[in-house]
Design a protein around this motif. Sequence first.
Motif: not given
Length: 635
Positions: A457-464, A501-519
């Motif tokens: 199992v892998v947990f990863e925080a990514v700053s984009l 294996y299971l890879h749990v991924l959190g991708i963070a952006s300080p400028t927010g996310w485009d509505e298309r991505v959120k949808k």
Amino acid sequence: MSLSRKINWDALNKILSPVDETLGSDLEALRRKDARERTDLWNRIVMSQNTYNNEFLPALSPDLRNELSSKFRLARLFLAAALWINNEDSPTLDEFNQKELDLVQDFERFNVFDVLTIEEIVQRIARREDIYELIVDFYQKQYSDLDTLLDDPDIQRDLKLAFKNQYKKRLEKIAEGVKAYVGLYGPVIIITQIEKKIWDKIKESEGERKRIADELESQIREISSIFSPASETDSEGQRLNQKLSELVAELATGWQPKDLESLETQKDALLGQYISLERGLSSRIDVVEQQRKELENREHELEQDKQEYQSQLQEEKQRLVESELNEISVLKLQLLDQEESIDLEKREFERKREELESRLQEINDILEGKPIRIIAGEAAKLCELNYISRFETKMENLPLKIYSPVENRSYTVRSWKDNTHLKFMEDVSVGIPGNIRSRYSISEKKYGFFGEKINKVVFEAVSLNHLEEYKNYGYDARRANIADFLGVIMQYIKTAEMGKYLHVLGIASPTGWDERVKKQIESSEFTQNYVSKHVSICIIDSATGDVFYNPTDERISEYIDFFKPQFDRERVMQVKSFILEKLNRKDYVVYSDIVEETNEVTEIINKAFYDLESEGEYRIRMIKDVGIVLEIKKQ
């Protein structure tokens, strides 16, 4: 004094040189020679034989005389056979009958054995490769008994001796290889001993394999031709993206573009090129998939035959089928590798197309008055550090109980050691974020107590972050889009699937996310298009703390708290109240003034600014020599 002492051996070797040149070559090489070269070689042999007969023959011993005379005859037969194979008309052919021409051609088929060791012969017979059929012919046509084969009144006597001298060593080597094979595997199957049904099926499968292998090579060449125009398309795309970045930076200052139509035209042209490239690769993927299905059908048939022969204890037939199944398996892997490579290239074209569409849509959104997120390099860096440190604090809060749905198994983590926590940074420039990735891995030794460590199992925080924007302008006003999202996850999905294996991924952006991505991430199509059972994803707005994920993905919902930034709600409300009070007196506030006057940390002020912007009555923009401001929207 013997006659041999009177012979000029250097002169004799010299007149034999055209004979040695001919016999030292193979029949295929002679056949491919230029007609004038073959004629010249023939004339040299005739002239040398005349000299030999007149000047050397009487002085030679009978044995040597017979041996050399037979070499001249065989050399002439070689050249005549080359003419015959090429369907060339020549009086040379009149020297030999059809049986002699056939015999030399048949013997030359065995020249592959000259370059093989005994071990190589054994293995290639065992694998039923090309030489297997030669072995079958070797026994069927009685080449193993050369004396009996040449006991034919239609074959010239000096040719019989020449055949023995030329081919005896080769045929003995074949027999030795077959003997070694029999010692390891048992008797070689002769075609008459194999049921015609299974032999025909194997030959049909071999033909199908060869066709698919040839088509695969052809496809690789065709794909290379597809990529020739792709490099120019990419260059054009990069130039247009640079223009769009400059445009977004200018829009953030309140500037209005004048020539947006020309950018639309360029974008449409590039999108057409990318779509054409994608379609070209999609058609190749369809072909490879069809080829793989054909092999799988053939594999299924042969597997059934193998089981049948296994139950009947027919080991030779079983081994023959297994050999072909192994060849099919190798080709299937090649096709799978090709399919994955093409699909990867296709996805990269899709990502670049998505980036162009998103970038221009972003500009249109700004022009329509939709909120724009502007964040300075230092503020983005603080968002990154806050997000990563929050994640690491949660992961270090031991013990942790982690469940893997891939294995249907739970792990209890009591410490992170032996490189199970790794940290990566893309950039180390001062005053801007570094695209930090923090990864925690639960791993075990492959074989329990020994072997290499493999991930479970892998947990990863990514700053984009858009690093080029911070370097060029000092701030970023672009929300993370579909192309940014795909650029991150594409590298993880294949690795996790291969490692199982299971890879749990959190991708963070300080400028927010485009509505298309959120949808997209919240839609039912998201799971089909972007997620496998080995990867689970959430996206985070590191400036506001908002988290988005697919509600049907139960795996990520259990671990959202690991990735969610936290803000002191009361402190945020106090800053918001302070800002609103100032906006009652004038229509804008300066970011740096709020930092100085409230003495509050940057992440709290960012949260207050972006919360107010999202309410719709205010907008954020960059003013030269002033900085970031929040202002009341004009009606």
